[in-house]
Design a protein around this motif. Sequence first.
Motif, mmCIF file in Angstrom:
data_model
loop_
_atom_site.group_PDB
_atom_site.id
_atom_site.type_symbol
_atom_site.label_atom_id
_atom_site.label_comp_id
_atom_site.label_asym_id
_atom_site.label_seq_id
_atom_site.Cartn_x
_atom_site.Cartn_y
_atom_site.Cartn_z
ATOM 1 N N ASN A 51 53.748 50.889 35.135
ATOM 2 C CA ASN A 51 53.143 52.058 35.769
ATOM 3 C C ASN A 51 52.801 53.156 34.768
ATOM 4 O O ASN A 51 52.367 54.231 35.172
ATOM 5 N N GLN A 52 52.990 52.876 33.481
ATOM 6 C CA GLN A 52 52.567 53.810 32.436
ATOM 7 C C GLN A 52 51.159 53.441 31.972
ATOM 8 O O GLN A 52 50.792 52.264 31.983
ATOM 9 N N PRO A 53 50.368 54.425 31.585
ATOM 10 C CA PRO A 53 49.007 54.119 31.119
ATOM 11 C C PRO A 53 48.979 53.109 29.979
ATOM 12 O O PRO A 53 48.071 52.287 29.882
ATOM 13 N N TRP A 54 49.979 53.151 29.130
ATOM 14 C CA TRP A 54 50.028 52.254 27.974
ATOM 15 C C TRP A 54 50.729 50.935 28.278
ATOM 16 O O TRP A 54 50.694 50.008 27.462
ATOM 17 N N GLY A 55 51.412 50.842 29.444
ATOM 18 C CA GLY A 55 52.272 49.707 29.690
ATOM 19 C C GLY A 55 51.728 48.642 30.609
ATOM 20 O O GLY A 55 52.235 47.518 30.615
ATOM 21 N N TYR A 56 50.685 48.968 31.384
ATOM 22 C CA TYR A 56 50.205 48.003 32.369
ATOM 23 C C TYR A 56 49.731 46.699 31.718
ATOM 24 O O TYR A 56 50.156 45.614 32.101
ATOM 25 N N GLN A 57 48.878 46.803 30.715
ATOM 26 C CA GLN A 57 48.311 45.591 30.127
ATOM 27 C C GLN A 57 49.341 44.747 29.389
ATOM 28 O O GLN A 57 49.338 43.522 29.537
ATOM 29 N N PRO A 58 50.265 45.343 28.626
ATOM 30 C CA PRO A 58 51.294 44.507 28.003
ATOM 31 C C PRO A 58 52.132 43.724 29.014
ATOM 32 O O PRO A 58 52.455 42.553 28.777
ATOM 33 N N VAL A 59 52.471 44.358 30.140
ATOM 34 C CA VAL A 59 53.243 43.641 31.163
ATOM 35 C C VAL A 59 52.415 42.504 31.747
ATOM 36 O O VAL A 59 52.913 41.397 31.965
ATOM 37 N N GLN A 60 51.122 42.757 31.976
ATOM 38 C CA GLN A 60 50.253 41.696 32.482
ATOM 39 C C GLN A 60 50.154 40.548 31.482
ATOM 40 O O GLN A 60 50.118 39.373 31.870
ATOM 41 N N ASN A 61 50.122 40.874 30.226
ATOM 42 C CA ASN A 61 49.971 39.852 29.190
ATOM 43 C C ASN A 61 51.175 38.912 29.103
ATOM 44 O O ASN A 61 51.036 37.751 28.703
ATOM 45 N N ILE A 62 52.349 39.408 29.460
ATOM 46 C CA ILE A 62 53.548 38.577 29.320
ATOM 47 C C ILE A 62 54.083 38.058 30.651
ATOM 48 O O ILE A 62 54.845 37.089 30.674
ATOM 49 N N GLY A 63 53.667 38.673 31.773
ATOM 50 C CA GLY A 63 54.282 38.276 33.036
ATOM 51 C C GLY A 63 53.367 38.135 34.225
ATOM 52 O O GLY A 63 53.834 37.866 35.332
ATOM 53 N N SER A 64 52.062 38.280 34.025
ATOM 54 C CA SER A 64 51.131 38.178 35.147
ATOM 55 C C SER A 64 50.548 36.772 35.216
ATOM 56 O O SER A 64 50.107 36.221 34.214
ATOM 57 N N VAL A 65 50.559 36.198 36.414
ATOM 58 C CA VAL A 65 50.025 34.854 36.630
ATOM 59 C C VAL A 65 48.851 34.939 37.600
ATOM 60 O O VAL A 65 48.961 35.530 38.669
ATOM 61 N N GLN A 66 47.730 34.348 37.204
ATOM 62 C CA GLN A 66 46.565 34.232 38.067
ATOM 63 C C GLN A 66 46.060 32.797 37.995
ATOM 64 O O GLN A 66 46.076 32.168 36.937
ATOM 65 N N ALA A 67 45.604 32.290 39.122
ATOM 66 C CA ALA A 67 45.318 30.857 39.218
ATOM 67 C C ALA A 67 44.112 30.416 38.408
ATOM 68 O O ALA A 67 43.958 29.222 38.139
ATOM 69 N N TYR A 68 43.257 31.344 37.990
ATOM 70 C CA TYR A 68 42.082 30.942 37.222
ATOM 71 C C TYR A 68 42.419 30.714 35.756
ATOM 72 O O TYR A 68 41.626 30.123 35.008
ATOM 73 N N GLU A 69 43.605 31.143 35.317
ATOM 74 C CA GLU A 69 43.977 31.020 33.912
ATOM 75 C C GLU A 69 44.372 29.583 33.574
ATOM 76 O O GLU A 69 44.665 28.775 34.457
ATOM 77 N N GLY A 125 55.298 27.862 43.866
ATOM 78 C CA GLY A 125 54.223 28.749 44.305
ATOM 79 C C GLY A 125 53.079 28.805 43.320
ATOM 80 O O GLY A 125 51.900 28.774 43.705
ATOM 81 N N THR A 126 53.412 28.875 42.037
ATOM 82 C CA THR A 126 52.375 28.905 41.003
ATOM 83 C C THR A 126 51.518 27.640 41.039
ATOM 84 O O THR A 126 50.282 27.712 40.941
ATOM 85 N N MET A 127 52.149 26.488 41.175
ATOM 86 C CA MET A 127 51.403 25.240 41.217
ATOM 87 C C MET A 127 50.615 25.094 42.519
ATOM 88 O O MET A 127 49.499 24.561 42.530
ATOM 89 N N TYR A 128 51.201 25.570 43.630
ATOM 90 C CA TYR A 128 50.474 25.484 44.898
ATOM 91 C C TYR A 128 49.159 26.253 44.835
ATOM 92 O O TYR A 128 48.132 25.806 45.388
ATOM 93 N N ALA A 129 49.162 27.423 44.180
ATOM 94 C CA ALA A 129 47.942 28.232 44.117
ATOM 95 C C ALA A 129 46.784 27.421 43.544
ATOM 96 O O ALA A 129 45.653 27.479 44.055
ATOM 97 N N ARG A 130 47.042 26.638 42.530
ATOM 98 C CA ARG A 130 45.994 25.817 41.917
ATOM 99 C C ARG A 130 45.597 24.654 42.830
ATOM 100 O O ARG A 130 44.413 24.333 42.959
ATOM 101 N N ILE A 131 46.584 24.054 43.477
ATOM 102 C CA ILE A 131 46.277 22.960 44.396
ATOM 103 C C ILE A 131 45.506 23.484 45.610
ATOM 104 O O ILE A 131 44.553 22.861 46.076
#
Length: 234
Positions: A51-69, A125-131
Amino acid sequence: MTEPALRRAARAEWGPLLRTGWSALAAKKLRAIPMTLTAVCLTLTLQVVQNQPWGYQPVQNIGSVQAYEHLWLALLRTPLSLFVPALDLPVWGALAQILVVFGLAEICVGWRQMFAVAYLATLAGTMYARIGLWIGPESPIGLPDTDKYVIDTGPSAAVVGLAIFVSWRYRAWLTCTLVVAAMVFEVLFIKNNLAGKEHIAAVLAVLALCAVWEVWRPGTPREARRVSGWGHPR
């Protein structure tokens, strides 16, 4: 059903589970759940940072999962994604879920099994998203193409999986059934979306684990299956 019968049923359902949890907390207090407290602190830290201006992207880079990746990237991020609270939900809900469900699981089945089941449920859940995306929206078990961009984080699938696993280990059949029924009701009438369907995937994965466990250890006495974790680690 009369009141004494209800009390007996409640004791049979939750008595062993609550006695195990209460005994551990009475003897060691918060020292009985060190890994759960670590998970709570990690989740809170990631919430503050993202929730910090500098922290959102680093957290996404290490812990965000999206099915298109790429799958390898999703698998790399999946363990930490469990502790990244969803941005559209109150963080206190995630912290309460981790503290109560993870804590009880750590006491009752041990921290190794706790994290193994939590990861299995989250990975399902992560695998189901792709299926589901591959199946497509034409099927009731599929997903629309737009869901591939949904940020998929949080402990909810792990919480569902652990609730089922601990209920099964302690033979709390009614509780286990109610958790499964609640997840099905959620998808049918409340949230027929990626999150809701991932909960069903977590349910199926953990139920499959329980079934395999029953076959793998068919000769284990009922009480020996029930009692493990803090008091009787395995």
